[in-house]
Write an enzyme that holds these catalytic residues in place. Sequence first.
Site, PDB file in Angstrom:
ATOM      1  N   GLY A  80      23.303  75.079  34.435  1.00 47.11           N
ATOM      2  CA  GLY A  80      22.300  74.720  35.429  1.00 47.11           C
ATOM      3  C   GLY A  80      21.557  73.448  35.099  1.00 47.11           C
ATOM      4  O   GLY A  80      21.700  72.863  34.020  1.00 47.11           O
ATOM      5  N   THR A  81      20.712  73.016  36.038  1.00 47.94           N
ATOM      6  CA  THR A  81      19.984  71.748  35.877  1.00 47.94           C
ATOM      7  C   THR A  81      18.966  71.811  34.750  1.00 47.94           C
ATOM      8  O   THR A  81      18.724  70.807  34.075  1.00 47.94           O
ATOM      9  CB  THR A  81      19.280  71.377  37.191  1.00 47.94           C
ATOM     10  OG1 THR A  81      18.447  72.474  37.624  1.00 47.94           O
ATOM     11  CG2 THR A  81      20.291  71.063  38.284  1.00 47.94           C
ATOM     12  N   ASP A 106      25.076  62.071  41.185  1.00 50.10           N
ATOM     13  CA  ASP A 106      25.796  61.997  42.461  1.00 50.10           C
ATOM     14  C   ASP A 106      24.929  61.449  43.589  1.00 50.10           C
ATOM     15  O   ASP A 106      25.145  61.755  44.760  1.00 50.10           O
ATOM     16  CB  ASP A 106      26.361  63.371  42.842  1.00 50.10           C
ATOM     17  CG  ASP A 106      25.278  64.437  42.982  1.00 50.10           C
ATOM     18  OD1 ASP A 106      24.080  64.103  42.844  1.00 50.10           O
ATOM     19  OD2 ASP A 106      25.627  65.605  43.228  1.00 50.10           O
ATOM     20  N   ASN A 167      13.378  69.863  48.289  1.00 52.19           N
ATOM     21  CA  ASN A 167      13.526  69.224  46.981  1.00 52.19           C
ATOM     22  C   ASN A 167      14.571  68.110  47.047  1.00 52.19           C
ATOM     23  O   ASN A 167      15.712  68.338  47.446  1.00 52.19           O
ATOM     24  CB  ASN A 167      13.930  70.289  45.954  1.00 52.19           C
ATOM     25  CG  ASN A 167      14.103  69.732  44.561  1.00 52.19           C
ATOM     26  OD1 ASN A 167      13.743  68.593  44.284  1.00 52.19           O
ATOM     27  ND2 ASN A 167      14.657  70.545  43.677  1.00 52.19           N
ATOM     28  N   ARG A 311      46.469  38.849  47.456  1.00 52.28           N
ATOM     29  CA  ARG A 311      46.433  39.860  46.413  1.00 52.28           C
ATOM     30  C   ARG A 311      45.779  39.285  45.150  1.00 52.28           C
ATOM     31  O   ARG A 311      45.485  38.087  45.082  1.00 52.28           O
ATOM     32  CB  ARG A 311      47.847  40.371  46.152  1.00 52.28           C
ATOM     33  CG  ARG A 311      48.399  41.223  47.309  1.00 52.28           C
ATOM     34  CD  ARG A 311      49.874  41.499  47.163  1.00 52.28           C
ATOM     35  NE  ARG A 311      50.178  42.146  45.891  1.00 52.28           N
ATOM     36  CZ  ARG A 311      51.399  42.215  45.371  1.00 52.28           C
ATOM     37  NH1 ARG A 311      52.438  41.653  46.009  1.00 52.28           N
ATOM     38  NH2 ARG A 311      51.604  42.816  44.221  1.00 52.28           N
ATOM     39  N   HIS A 339      52.751  30.643  58.140  1.00 52.68           N
ATOM     40  CA  HIS A 339      53.128  31.963  58.622  1.00 52.68           C
ATOM     41  C   HIS A 339      54.330  32.526  57.867  1.00 52.68           C
ATOM     42  O   HIS A 339      55.200  31.803  57.406  1.00 52.68           O
ATOM     43  CB  HIS A 339      53.470  31.943  60.122  1.00 52.68           C
ATOM     44  CG  HIS A 339      53.890  30.609  60.632  1.00 52.68           C
ATOM     45  ND1 HIS A 339      53.197  29.936  61.612  1.00 52.68           N
ATOM     46  CD2 HIS A 339      54.901  29.781  60.272  1.00 52.68           C
ATOM     47  CE1 HIS A 339      53.784  28.769  61.851  1.00 52.68           C
ATOM     48  NE2 HIS A 339      54.806  28.663  61.043  1.00 52.68           N
ATOM     49  N   ALA A 356      57.748  28.472  57.596  1.00 53.41           N
ATOM     50  CA  ALA A 356      57.827  29.901  57.893  1.00 53.41           C
ATOM     51  C   ALA A 356      58.995  30.549  57.153  1.00 53.41           C
ATOM     52  O   ALA A 356      60.079  29.982  57.054  1.00 53.41           O
ATOM     53  CB  ALA A 356      57.984  30.110  59.391  1.00 53.41           C
ATOM     54  N   ARG A 416      73.321  24.740  51.731  1.00 56.29           N
ATOM     55  CA  ARG A 416      73.667  25.624  52.836  1.00 56.29           C
ATOM     56  C   ARG A 416      75.150  25.474  53.143  1.00 56.29           C
ATOM     57  O   ARG A 416      75.742  24.413  52.910  1.00 56.29           O
ATOM     58  CB  ARG A 416      72.828  25.317  54.081  1.00 56.29           C
ATOM     59  CG  ARG A 416      73.000  23.909  54.625  1.00 56.29           C
ATOM     60  CD  ARG A 416      72.349  23.785  56.006  1.00 56.29           C
ATOM     61  NE  ARG A 416      70.900  23.718  55.890  1.00 56.29           N
ATOM     62  CZ  ARG A 416      70.163  22.805  56.522  1.00 56.29           C
ATOM     63  NH1 ARG A 416      70.742  21.889  57.284  1.00 56.29           N
ATOM     64  NH2 ARG A 416      68.861  22.808  56.408  1.00 56.29           N
TER      65      ARG A 416
END
Length: 433
Positions: A80-81, A106, A167, A311, A339, A356, A416
Amino acid sequence: MLSVIILAAGKGTRMHSSLPKTLHTICGEPMLFYILETAFSISDDVHLILHHQQERIKEAVLKRFKGVIFHTQIVEKYSGTGGAIMQEDKTPIPTKHERVLILNADMPLITKDALTPLLESKNNAIGLLHLADPKGYGRVVLENHQVKKIVEEKDANDEEKEIKSVNAGVYGFERKFLERYLPKLHDQNAQKEYYLTDLIALGINENETIDAIFLEEEYFLGVNSQTERAKAEEIMLERLRKNAMDLGVVMQLPDSIYLEKGVSFKGECVLEQGVRLIGNCLIENACIKAYSVIEESQIVNSSVGPFAHARPKSVICNSHVGNFVETKNAKLQGAKAGHLSYLGDCEIGKNTNVGAGVITCNYDGKKKHQTIIGENVFIGSDSQLVAPINIGSNVLIGSGTTITKDIPSGSLSLSRAPQTNIENGYFKFFKKP
């Protein structure tokens, strides 16, 4: 001066979590840390009473605070308290000062100013709240601003049930009061616990003066469930938003914006709706557009978003990061990524344009690697930069290129497959049998 005792030994069963209740976060900060900060703002002698998962709580506290004095509640003997502040012989735990303030761990919304009325009392005192609906709370019966008795709701008569004074769970005691009455405290009640309210009752029976100090309800909300945690967080968010707007931050639809305690603002800043600022962030002379998420990053003289994600360890200065761009441990200085890009573990120089669909391929399955990009670089759309890679300044990279080797300054880089056009290929492909 006074000593502060914070009660944090409970299990927090109603939280339904393996995490100790006091380590659940409010705006990114464990709720216990808020009450500890308040305690150290008024005292040089702060005591923390622990039991359930005490080593886990102690470890978290020691990473942030110095000077906390830890105690373990002997719950098997004194629960208890009231039992929380008892030693083995039922005497109070030793404190540096004669005046002792007792708080619950709390209650993360408590501030120094909110405690002022209680701190100014020279007598033994209990903090009270005036509730419009006190159902479920014990009532505090007053007489000439002094506490006459505290009665649990189940024991209250009809007249006492009309009382709105309850209280708040905070107390101010003289140490000699604790030394006199704590050894007399007993656990002869339904819960078999030692209660601080019974300690007050003992004092009243001996004609001790117990001041009734009314406090503001908003600051003394106890968190015992996830619903109450969410309510406390919303109140804290309102404070953080107001503090930011008082500094001149423009917020569109403030209620939709989430920010944490570690966020700081400088200069002229705009936050559009749905923005989330998480952890220790610096936002300086910047516009964070709608539904962007910034985590543990610095955004300076830049615009980010909408729908962007910075991030941790991103430093974006004098740059533009557009929609659906994700950065992580990235340093952009005067660059543009308009983008649909992932920029991780990289450094990008000024006047560089990232097209992009550009991706820094920073992870090889075992380790993270870095990409260094110089100044005045143009990276064509849908290019992959396979780290570790170093791209010089004044470089042009053609669209769709996969870079696996360093590029010297002043170069044009292409990789490419040659395009092939087959005459009447469409008709041949779709020719019916």
